[in-house]
Design a protein around this motif. Sequence first.
Motif, PDB file in Angstrom:
ATOM      1  N   PHE A 117      41.245  35.288 -40.178  1.00 41.45           N
ATOM      2  CA  PHE A 117      39.927  35.297 -39.542  1.00 41.45           C
ATOM      3  C   PHE A 117      39.410  36.719 -39.428  1.00 41.45           C
ATOM      4  CE2 PHE A 117      43.020  35.390 -36.030  1.00 41.45           C
ATOM      5  CZ  PHE A 117      42.555  36.412 -35.219  1.00 41.45           C
ATOM      6  N   TRP A 118      38.109  36.804 -39.240  1.00 42.00           N
ATOM      7  CA  TRP A 118      37.420  38.056 -38.931  1.00 42.00           C
ATOM      8  C   TRP A 118      36.884  37.945 -37.514  1.00 42.00           C
ATOM      9  CZ3 TRP A 118      37.044  42.059 -42.417  1.00 42.00           C
ATOM     10  CH2 TRP A 118      37.222  41.770 -43.770  1.00 42.00           C
ATOM     11  N   LEU A 119      36.842  39.069 -36.814  1.00 46.28           N
ATOM     12  CA  LEU A 119      36.120  39.188 -35.548  1.00 46.28           C
ATOM     13  C   LEU A 119      35.183  40.376 -35.687  1.00 46.28           C
ATOM     14  CD1 LEU A 119      38.998  38.635 -32.972  1.00 46.28           C
ATOM     15  CD2 LEU A 119      36.914  37.258 -33.139  1.00 46.28           C
ATOM     16  N   ILE A 178      34.896  34.524 -37.461  1.00 44.06           N
ATOM     17  CA  ILE A 178      34.739  33.908 -38.778  1.00 44.06           C
ATOM     18  C   ILE A 178      36.108  33.435 -39.254  1.00 44.06           C
ATOM     19  CG2 ILE A 178      33.881  34.183 -41.132  1.00 44.06           C
ATOM     20  CD1 ILE A 178      32.212  36.576 -40.115  1.00 44.06           C
ATOM     21  N   PRO A 179      36.496  32.183 -38.926  1.00 51.11           N
ATOM     22  CA  PRO A 179      37.748  31.637 -39.449  1.00 51.11           C
ATOM     23  C   PRO A 179      37.595  31.349 -40.944  1.00 51.11           C
ATOM     24  CG  PRO A 179      36.891  30.290 -37.628  1.00 51.11           C
ATOM     25  CD  PRO A 179      35.832  31.258 -38.032  1.00 51.11           C
ATOM     26  N   LEU A 206      38.045  29.227 -49.944  1.00 49.94           N
ATOM     27  CA  LEU A 206      37.251  28.002 -50.016  1.00 49.94           C
ATOM     28  C   LEU A 206      35.942  28.148 -49.255  1.00 49.94           C
ATOM     29  CD1 LEU A 206      40.081  25.359 -49.448  1.00 49.94           C
ATOM     30  CD2 LEU A 206      38.978  25.979 -51.617  1.00 49.94           C
ATOM     31  N   SER A 207      36.046  28.532 -47.978  1.00 54.03           N
ATOM     32  CA  SER A 207      34.849  28.656 -47.147  1.00 54.03           C
ATOM     33  C   SER A 207      35.242  29.347 -45.839  1.00 54.03           C
ATOM     34  CB  SER A 207      34.251  27.280 -46.848  1.00 54.03           C
ATOM     35  OG  SER A 207      35.155  26.508 -46.071  1.00 54.03           O
ATOM     36  N   ALA A 208      34.231  29.577 -45.047  1.00 51.16           N
ATOM     37  CA  ALA A 208      34.438  30.158 -43.722  1.00 51.16           C
ATOM     38  C   ALA A 208      33.436  29.519 -42.773  1.00 51.16           C
ATOM     39  CB  ALA A 208      34.249  31.675 -43.770  1.00 51.16           C
ATOM     40  N   ASP A 209      33.669  29.704 -41.503  1.00 54.73           N
ATOM     41  CA  ASP A 209      32.763  29.216 -40.476  1.00 54.73           C
ATOM     42  C   ASP A 209      32.237  30.414 -39.690  1.00 54.73           C
ATOM     43  OD1 ASP A 209      33.108  26.387 -40.894  1.00 54.73           O
ATOM     44  OD2 ASP A 209      35.069  26.559 -39.938  1.00 54.73           O
ATOM     45  N   ILE A 210      31.111  30.241 -39.065  1.00 55.94           N
ATOM     46  CA  ILE A 210      30.552  31.240 -38.159  1.00 55.94           C
ATOM     47  C   ILE A 210      30.608  30.638 -36.761  1.00 55.94           C
ATOM     48  CG2 ILE A 210      28.513  32.549 -37.475  1.00 55.94           C
ATOM     49  CD1 ILE A 210      29.373  33.540 -40.110  1.00 55.94           C
ATOM     50  N   VAL A 211      31.317  31.318 -35.856  1.00 55.58           N
ATOM     51  CA  VAL A 211      31.477  30.816 -34.494  1.00 55.58           C
ATOM     52  C   VAL A 211      30.962  31.879 -33.530  1.00 55.58           C
ATOM     53  CG1 VAL A 211      33.142  30.026 -32.758  1.00 55.58           C
ATOM     54  CG2 VAL A 211      33.522  29.506 -35.185  1.00 55.58           C
TER      55      VAL A 211
END
Length: 189
Positions: free
Chosen positions: A124-126, A133-134, A144-149
């Motif tokens: 993940f990114w912080l 961003i997991p 594959l992809s990432a999410d924005i949290v």
Amino acid sequence: MIDEQQLEAAIDEHFHHAGDKLFRMECLPRYMASEGEESDFQRYLAGADGPDMERKEQWLAILRGEEARGLISYRVRAFSNAMTEYERYEADWCYVHNAAAGEDISVLRDGEHDTPATFIREDFWLVNDALLIPMQYDEHGRFLSADIVTDPDTIAPYLQARDDAHAAAEPFRAWWDRHPELHQRKRAA
């Protein structure tokens, strides 16, 4: 879900002012990277002397520029106890140069460092403690992809995991100096 270009855009949007912080947690035993990086990995496996520095220099210039502008970039790399060839490559051909260019890299190696109870074994990114961003990869390490949290309650355990992992990890340069058996030239000799 976002793709790689959207991921880069999200980071760039939030990581550009002096004092901004970007953290990366890396945990996979192998990543399928860009064509150039994959070429370097194959060259590493074949016993070449070092990475394609013309290609690598583009990334190192970015790291030096970020540091000069007061941006703070750091990562914790979780390595397996019996390091994969890819993990050795990352240390020897990537992190050695990235650390010299100003990136703060720390190592948390299974069997060598105590893993905090709060550790989240995910990539993940912080960004600035406000954007999580997991990352999702397939079994071969292909992105594959990432999410924005942005939800603070969802982000909170990742902040704790980051802080505890960074505190338990060893600075890369000191760790690398203690492990000459992992250096490519030492192994080839």
